[in-house]
Design a protein around this motif. Structure first.
Motif, PDB file in Angstrom:
ATOM      1  N   GLU A 184      -9.808  41.181 -37.931  1.00 47.98           N
ATOM      2  CA  GLU A 184      -9.347  40.677 -36.636  1.00 47.98           C
ATOM      3  C   GLU A 184     -10.049  41.382 -35.479  1.00 47.98           C
ATOM      4  O   GLU A 184     -10.334  40.779 -34.450  1.00 47.98           O
ATOM      5  CB  GLU A 184      -7.834  40.866 -36.516  1.00 47.98           C
ATOM      6  CG  GLU A 184      -7.064  39.955 -37.467  1.00 47.98           C
ATOM      7  CD  GLU A 184      -5.567  40.123 -37.333  1.00 47.98           C
ATOM      8  OE1 GLU A 184      -5.136  40.992 -36.560  1.00 47.98           O
ATOM      9  OE2 GLU A 184      -4.839  39.371 -38.005  1.00 47.98           O
ATOM     10  N   VAL A 211     -16.043  26.554 -27.566  1.00 50.39           N
ATOM     11  CA  VAL A 211     -15.199  27.040 -26.468  1.00 50.39           C
ATOM     12  C   VAL A 211     -13.818  27.399 -27.018  1.00 50.39           C
ATOM     13  O   VAL A 211     -13.110  26.537 -27.548  1.00 50.39           O
ATOM     14  CB  VAL A 211     -15.052  25.957 -25.371  1.00 50.39           C
ATOM     15  CG1 VAL A 211     -14.178  26.489 -24.231  1.00 50.39           C
ATOM     16  CG2 VAL A 211     -16.401  25.522 -24.862  1.00 50.39           C
ATOM     17  N   TYR A 212     -13.512  28.665 -26.944  1.00 52.44           N
ATOM     18  CA  TYR A 212     -12.183  29.142 -27.353  1.00 52.44           C
ATOM     19  C   TYR A 212     -11.604  29.965 -26.213  1.00 52.44           C
ATOM     20  O   TYR A 212     -12.345  30.508 -25.401  1.00 52.44           O
ATOM     21  CB  TYR A 212     -12.274  30.031 -28.597  1.00 52.44           C
ATOM     22  CG  TYR A 212     -12.687  29.309 -29.860  1.00 52.44           C
ATOM     23  CD1 TYR A 212     -11.797  28.463 -30.516  1.00 52.44           C
ATOM     24  CD2 TYR A 212     -13.952  29.491 -30.392  1.00 52.44           C
ATOM     25  CE1 TYR A 212     -12.181  27.810 -31.674  1.00 52.44           C
ATOM     26  CE2 TYR A 212     -14.343  28.838 -31.553  1.00 52.44           C
ATOM     27  CZ  TYR A 212     -13.444  28.001 -32.196  1.00 52.44           C
ATOM     28  OH  TYR A 212     -13.817  27.346 -33.326  1.00 52.44           O
ATOM     29  N   ASP A 242     -19.635  25.310 -18.015  1.00 50.37           N
ATOM     30  CA  ASP A 242     -19.243  24.027 -17.420  1.00 50.37           C
ATOM     31  C   ASP A 242     -18.860  24.172 -15.954  1.00 50.37           C
ATOM     32  O   ASP A 242     -19.072  23.230 -15.174  1.00 50.37           O
ATOM     33  CB  ASP A 242     -18.053  23.455 -18.209  1.00 50.37           C
ATOM     34  CG  ASP A 242     -18.431  23.201 -19.657  1.00 50.37           C
ATOM     35  OD1 ASP A 242     -19.519  22.648 -19.894  1.00 50.37           O
ATOM     36  OD2 ASP A 242     -17.660  23.594 -20.556  1.00 50.37           O
ATOM     37  N   ALA A 284     -11.089  26.734 -21.154  1.00 48.34           N
ATOM     38  CA  ALA A 284     -11.104  28.179 -21.421  1.00 48.34           C
ATOM     39  C   ALA A 284     -11.614  28.889 -20.183  1.00 48.34           C
ATOM     40  O   ALA A 284     -12.636  28.483 -19.609  1.00 48.34           O
ATOM     41  CB  ALA A 284     -11.998  28.473 -22.609  1.00 48.34           C
ATOM     42  N   ILE A 285     -10.889  29.930 -19.779  1.00 47.94           N
ATOM     43  CA  ILE A 285     -11.261  30.662 -18.565  1.00 47.94           C
ATOM     44  C   ILE A 285     -11.882  31.994 -18.963  1.00 47.94           C
ATOM     45  O   ILE A 285     -11.295  32.772 -19.707  1.00 47.94           O
ATOM     46  CB  ILE A 285     -10.029  30.914 -17.674  1.00 47.94           C
ATOM     47  CG1 ILE A 285      -9.339  29.600 -17.317  1.00 47.94           C
ATOM     48  CG2 ILE A 285     -10.426  31.685 -16.424  1.00 47.94           C
ATOM     49  CD1 ILE A 285     -10.188  28.651 -16.499  1.00 47.94           C
ATOM     50  N   GLN A 286     -13.075  32.235 -18.439  1.00 47.18           N
ATOM     51  CA  GLN A 286     -13.731  33.522 -18.662  1.00 47.18           C
ATOM     52  C   GLN A 286     -13.801  34.232 -17.316  1.00 47.18           C
ATOM     53  O   GLN A 286     -14.245  33.637 -16.325  1.00 47.18           O
ATOM     54  CB  GLN A 286     -15.137  33.284 -19.217  1.00 47.18           C
ATOM     55  CG  GLN A 286     -15.884  34.547 -19.571  1.00 47.18           C
ATOM     56  CD  GLN A 286     -17.221  34.250 -20.208  1.00 47.18           C
ATOM     57  OE1 GLN A 286     -17.755  33.124 -20.061  1.00 47.18           O
ATOM     58  NE2 GLN A 286     -17.787  35.208 -20.894  1.00 47.18           N
ATOM     59  N   PRO A 309      -9.110  31.797 -33.678  1.00 48.57           N
ATOM     60  CA  PRO A 309      -9.224  31.790 -32.212  1.00 48.57           C
ATOM     61  C   PRO A 309      -8.411  30.686 -31.553  1.00 48.57           C
ATOM     62  O   PRO A 309      -8.376  30.587 -30.338  1.00 48.57           O
ATOM     63  CB  PRO A 309     -10.723  31.546 -31.997  1.00 48.57           C
ATOM     64  CG  PRO A 309     -11.150  30.767 -33.206  1.00 48.57           C
ATOM     65  CD  PRO A 309     -10.260  31.162 -34.332  1.00 48.57           C
ATOM     66  N   GLY A 310      -7.786  29.865 -32.339  1.00 48.43           N
ATOM     67  CA  GLY A 310      -7.043  28.759 -31.755  1.00 48.43           C
ATOM     68  C   GLY A 310      -7.929  27.515 -31.688  1.00 48.43           C
ATOM     69  O   GLY A 310      -9.023  27.475 -32.263  1.00 48.43           O
ATOM     70  N   ALA A 311      -7.438  26.542 -30.981  1.00 47.46           N
ATOM     71  CA  ALA A 311      -8.149  25.252 -30.959  1.00 47.46           C
ATOM     72  C   ALA A 311      -9.419  25.342 -30.112  1.00 47.46           C
ATOM     73  O   ALA A 311      -9.521  26.163 -29.194  1.00 47.46           O
ATOM     74  CB  ALA A 311      -7.227  24.189 -30.394  1.00 47.46           C
ATOM     75  N   VAL A 312     -10.377  24.507 -30.465  1.00 50.59           N
ATOM     76  CA  VAL A 312     -11.594  24.404 -29.644  1.00 50.59           C
ATOM     77  C   VAL A 312     -11.227  23.643 -28.368  1.00 50.59           C
ATOM     78  O   VAL A 312     -10.597  22.580 -28.424  1.00 50.59           O
ATOM     79  CB  VAL A 312     -12.697  23.647 -30.409  1.00 50.59           C
ATOM     80  CG1 VAL A 312     -13.920  23.456 -29.513  1.00 50.59           C
ATOM     81  CG2 VAL A 312     -13.074  24.409 -31.673  1.00 50.59           C
ATOM     82  N   LEU A 313     -11.603  24.263 -27.249  1.00 54.03           N
ATOM     83  CA  LEU A 313     -11.228  23.658 -25.972  1.00 54.03           C
ATOM     84  C   LEU A 313     -12.386  22.809 -25.424  1.00 54.03           C
ATOM     85  O   LEU A 313     -13.506  22.839 -25.950  1.00 54.03           O
ATOM     86  CB  LEU A 313     -10.833  24.753 -24.976  1.00 54.03           C
ATOM     87  CG  LEU A 313      -9.667  25.647 -25.461  1.00 54.03           C
ATOM     88  CD1 LEU A 313      -9.381  26.754 -24.453  1.00 54.03           C
ATOM     89  CD2 LEU A 313      -8.407  24.827 -25.712  1.00 54.03           C
ATOM     90  N   LYS A 314     -12.072  22.102 -24.374  1.00 53.13           N
ATOM     91  CA  LYS A 314     -13.049  21.112 -23.885  1.00 53.13           C
ATOM     92  C   LYS A 314     -14.058  21.725 -22.912  1.00 53.13           C
ATOM     93  O   LYS A 314     -15.256  21.473 -23.004  1.00 53.13           O
ATOM     94  CB  LYS A 314     -12.280  19.984 -23.183  1.00 53.13           C
ATOM     95  CG  LYS A 314     -13.088  18.746 -22.923  1.00 53.13           C
ATOM     96  CD  LYS A 314     -12.178  17.633 -22.425  1.00 53.13           C
ATOM     97  CE  LYS A 314     -12.991  16.379 -22.151  1.00 53.13           C
ATOM     98  NZ  LYS A 314     -12.135  15.298 -21.606  1.00 53.13           N
ATOM     99  N   TYR A 315     -13.556  22.546 -22.004  1.00 55.43           N
ATOM    100  CA  TYR A 315     -14.438  23.094 -20.968  1.00 55.43           C
ATOM    101  C   TYR A 315     -14.403  24.617 -20.956  1.00 55.43           C
ATOM    102  O   TYR A 315     -13.415  25.231 -21.325  1.00 55.43           O
ATOM    103  CB  TYR A 315     -14.020  22.572 -19.589  1.00 55.43           C
ATOM    104  CG  TYR A 315     -14.151  21.073 -19.454  1.00 55.43           C
ATOM    105  CD1 TYR A 315     -15.395  20.437 -19.556  1.00 55.43           C
ATOM    106  CD2 TYR A 315     -13.030  20.288 -19.212  1.00 55.43           C
ATOM    107  CE1 TYR A 315     -15.502  19.057 -19.426  1.00 55.43           C
ATOM    108  CE2 TYR A 315     -13.131  18.917 -19.075  1.00 55.43           C
ATOM    109  CZ  TYR A 315     -14.365  18.311 -19.186  1.00 55.43           C
ATOM    110  OH  TYR A 315     -14.472  16.962 -19.072  1.00 55.43           O
ATOM    111  N   HIS A 316     -15.507  25.133 -20.432  1.00 57.73           N
ATOM    112  CA  HIS A 316     -15.679  26.582 -20.318  1.00 57.73           C
ATOM    113  C   HIS A 316     -15.924  26.897 -18.845  1.00 57.73           C
ATOM    114  O   HIS A 316     -16.941  26.502 -18.279  1.00 57.73           O
ATOM    115  CB  HIS A 316     -16.875  26.998 -21.185  1.00 57.73           C
ATOM    116  CG  HIS A 316     -17.193  28.461 -21.136  1.00 57.73           C
ATOM    117  ND1 HIS A 316     -18.264  29.012 -21.801  1.00 57.73           N
ATOM    118  CD2 HIS A 316     -16.586  29.510 -20.505  1.00 57.73           C
ATOM    119  CE1 HIS A 316     -18.325  30.296 -21.588  1.00 57.73           C
ATOM    120  NE2 HIS A 316     -17.302  30.631 -20.788  1.00 57.73           N
TER     121      HIS A 316
END
Lengths: 331, 490
Positions: A40, B96-97, A112, A85-87, A48-55
């Motif tokens: 881990e 994207v995660y 994105d 997803a927010i970075q 990591p959870g679901a694949v998201l649409k935008y970065h």
């Protein structure tokens, strides 16, 4: 004696057999836990959870100001409903080039979208550059970019200054001697700072009331304390301190408490934090002009999603503010 | 090799223990290997970042070299290292995660992609002699490389932080792993030792029990029980054989014992025969003596009678004549039957002799019912009683001693009595005389017991002798003779 000894032999075999099994199982479990910890923590095998649409990248100053916490919180909350997803990249507030570095990095990585909190300068250039790289650029902040047609989500510092001035006039009227503590983010001279301008506009309704001292403070409570202390020392006639950020507000309140001048020097602060709420409740801070940073984050994401869906983001969005006083804070 | 044999069992048990210890050691080794691998894993992400940075540096260098020299070697180098960089960047997360590190990896992956595209564009521009084009791309590539480096640095920092965090978590488990490893080996050792003890005991116990039984048999205890062993190995066979041998020995001893008993019985019988022979010889000798002596005695007595007659000693002559008749009667075989009249005559002659000796010291009274005089009774049953009365009952009386002899018919019995007024006998003495059948017993007079014995023998137990001692003294000896044994009275 033969029978008990024979039974004792079996007892030892069963006992040590169980001990061996137990030790092996414990060892396996512990090794499994170390492996899990490494999986881990190191190998990234944690789901990591679901694949998201935008970065989307959020570039903000590395500041203890609760305003940025609110901005981030509002953004993350809105992102949760939009599969984004927010970075977060944090730059040093005193090193604006870092913001540019992260901005360029985002362009290189063809993220994105970029939500950037920075001064109005270069916002137009960044907008063009992002557009060229097919990156949605959403500037947020307190200073509206000078170019028309560039989208912006913010809470105007001018309006914040006006409301702070109104609070001063409502409490002290013409006798107000204002000490103004601005943030160090602004590069302009104090008289051109929108907060300063707003306070001046409000004080015009009470002739005689005026700003006697202006100072800028670096991010942080200690810097706020230092600036407030210097201001009060420079002009003892100051009877109200108007603060342009939450850390400055907390620092100024601490100075007033330390000098035993609670009630003699009013404080009109900015934004909210548990400390500010407590000080408002105790009467140390007369009022706090709270910019709605959460709404700002939510609106920024809304603008990004709209742009991705073909709705051009070309107009400023004012998220407004509210005034936090003792009546509101009191339970 | 069969598992049922002792050797097979020893090998199987040893193999079990060895397998157990080997498994514990192997597992312990595996656990240690796993831990050492874990340490490698701790820093593998940082190593991967280092490799990416090296590849980027080499790509940049080869790109610059090619733009500067346009040499085919530098182009080959560029292609080679850029391909490696592309391959390495494929290990980075592309999706994207909602995870900071995964998003940074995505940034880095895409940044590599952007950089390589720009660099390849620069190479193409160089090959197309598009000087402004490759100059611009060189500059842009440099900017992207800086972004990549920032991302790599950021990731390295995060990985390092992550590694330290994971290491502290990992380190928290290590003592537990080591202790459980030690406990595992210790438990395996103790389990192996327990199995060893258990199986060695299982193997040697039957032998020990067999040895105990063998020692007992060796001491001569052939009744000791041989342990019954269910095992089908050599020990079981040994126990079975030993048990059979014990039973065989026991049977042999029993036979010997029985034979010895028989031999002992035979020996005793032989001894009895010898004893009887011995007594027979004595009896024959006695018989010869009794045949020889009377002739001498009677000749002598006849000479004495003649001598007394020649000297006119008529009293002496009568004494010797009565004595000779009495002795002749007394020496006749004791098992013959005589008439009671003969017995009375014998008693009278004996009384005549006693009177000559003791004169007036004792008084005798003989009275017999004439009807019984003809009955036949064993010889010499009255004279010994009279002799006994004088010799024992009246021995201490100087005067006044009387002996009364009576014979009468009563019911279906003839009764002969001899009574004296002497010292009599106590009840114990009477009981002893009546129960004592040993003729050689010195306790009482031989005559009385002799009479009792002969009466019993001659009448087949029908006749009996009663002794009665009165309170005032004296003893009465009563002989009861049933008619069936002595005949009808006349």
């Amino acid at each position: 004696m033969r029978f008990p000894l024979a039974r004792a032999g079996w007892l030892f075999i069963v006992l040590f057999g169980l001990a061996l099994t137990g030790a092996t199982v414990m060892n396996l479990v512990l090794i499994g836990q170390t492996r899990k910890a490494l999986d881990e923590g190191i190998l990234g095998n944690k789901p990591p959870g679901a694949v998201l649409k935008y970065h989307v990248a959020l570039i903000i100053p590395d500041s203890p100001d609760s305003f940025f916490d609110g901005l981030r919180e509002g953004l993350l909350k809105a992102a949760g409903t939009e599969a984004v997803a927010i970075q977060v990249f944090k730059y040093h507030a005193n090193v604006p080039d870092e913001a540019e570095t992260y901005f360029q990095l985002c362009l290189t990585s063809r993220i994105d979208g970029v939500i950037l909190y920075a001064g109005p300068d270069q916002m137009a250039r960044r907008g063009d550059q992002a557009s060229k790289e097919d990156v949605v650029f959403v500037p947020v902040g307190t200073l509206t970019p000078p170019r028309a047609g560039l989208g912006f989500v913010g809470s105007s510092s001018l309006l914040q200054g006006v409301e702070a001035g109104n609070q001063v006039v409502r409490r002290l009227g013409r006798s107000a001697r204002v000490g103004l503590l601005l943030t160090s983010e602004g590069e302009e001279v104090p008289v051109e700072d929108p907060v300063y301008e707003g306070v001046v506009i409000a004080l015009r309704s009470a002739p005689g009331a005026h700003i006697v001292q202006v100072s800028r403070a670096r991010p942080g409570i200690l810097s706020g304390e230092e600036a407030a202390s210097a201001l009060l020392k420079a002009d003892p006639s100051i009877n109200v301190l108007v603060c342009a950020s939450a850390p400055i507000t907390e620092g100024a309140a601490q100075v007033v408490v330390d000098q035993g001048r609670v009630g003699q020097v009013l404080i009109v602060g900015t934004d909210e934090s548990p400390t500010i709420d407590r000080l408002v409740d105790k009467g140390v801070i007369a009022a706090s002009i709270v910019r709605d940073s959460k709404k700002m984050g939510a609106e920024a994401l809304k603008a990004f999603v709209g742009a991705r869906n073909g709705v051009p983001f070309r107009r400023p969005v004012e998220v407004g503010f509210n005034v936090r006083t003792r009546q509101e804070v009191a339970p | 090799m069969k598992l049922g044999t002792v050797r097979g069992k020893i090998v199987a048990n040893s193999a079990l223990i060895l397998v157990l210890m080997a498994a514990a050691s192997l597992y312990s080794g595996f656990a240690s290997l796993e831990l050492s691998r874990s340490v490698e894993v701790l820093f593998q992400n940082n190593l991967a970042m280092e490799q990416l940075q090296d590849s980027l540096d080499q790509t940049e260098a080869s790109f610059s070299e090619y733009l500067r020299t346009k040499s085919s070697d530098s182009l080959k180098d560029f292609i080679k290292v850029s391909t490696r960089l592309t391959d390495q960047s494929r290990n980075l997360n592309p999706d994207v995660y909602a995870d900071e590190i995964l998003l940074l990896q995505r940034d880095l992956s895409r940044a590599f992609d952007t950089y390589l595209k720009v660099a390849e564009g620069g190479v193409q521009a160089k090959r197309g002699r598009d000087i402004p084009g490759y100059a611009e791309r060189f500059e842009t590539a440099g900017r992207h490389a800086r972004s990549v480096r920032i991302l790599i640095t950021d990731l390295k920092s995060r990985f390092l932080s992550q590694s330290l965090g994971a290491f502290s978590l990992y380190q928290r488990f290590i003592p537990g792993v080591l202790w459980s490893n030690a406990a595992l080996v210790l438990a395996a050792t103790l389990l192996g030792f327990s199995l060893l003890l258990r199986y060695s005991r299982r193997l040697t116990d039957p032998l020990a029990r067999l040895a105990e039984a063998a020692l007992a048999v060796g001491r001569g205890d052939y009744q000791t029980s041989i342990p019954s062993l269910d095992s089908r190995d050599e020990i079981g066979t040994l126990a079975g054989t030993f048990s059979g041998m014990q039973q065989s020995v026991r049977r042999s001893f029993l036979d010997l014992h029985t034979r010895a008993e028989v031999e002992k019985t035979l020996l005793e019988e032989r001894m009895q025969v010898l004893e009887l022979n011995h007594r027979l010889k004595d009896a024959e000798l006695l018989a010869l003596q009794t045949q020889i002596n009377p002739h001498f005695l009677f000749n002598t007595l006849s000479a004495g009678i003649e001598l007394a007659g020649a000297e006119d000693a008529h009293r002496t002559s009568a004494f010797l004549e009565n004595l000779a008749v009495f002795i002749r009667y007394a020496l006749t075989p004791p098992d013959r039957f005589v008439a009671i009249a003969d017995e009375i005559e014998c008693v009278n002659r004996y009384i005549w002799l006693l009177t000559l000796r003791f004169r007036e010291r004792f008084a005798f009274d003989v009275g017999i019912d004439e009807r019984i005089l003809a009955l036949e009774v064993p010889a010499l049953i009255l004279q010994p009683l009279v002799e006994n009365a004088v010799g024992h009952g009246l021995a201490d009386r100087e005067a006044g001693g009387t002996v009364t002899v009576r014979g009468r018919w009563e019911g279906d019995e003839a009764i002969l009595t001899v009574r004296d007024n002497g010292v009599g006998m106590s009840d114990d003495e009477i009981a002893a005389v009546q129960s004592d059948t040993d003729l050689a017993s010195p306790i009482h007079g031989i005559g009385l017991r002799n009479v009792i014995r002969r009466i019993q023998l001659s009448t087949n137990g029908l006749g009996r002798v009663e002794l009665e001692s009165s309170v005032t003294g004296g003893l009465e000896v009563r002989i009861r003779l049933p008619l069936s044994s002595v005949g009808e009275p006349s």
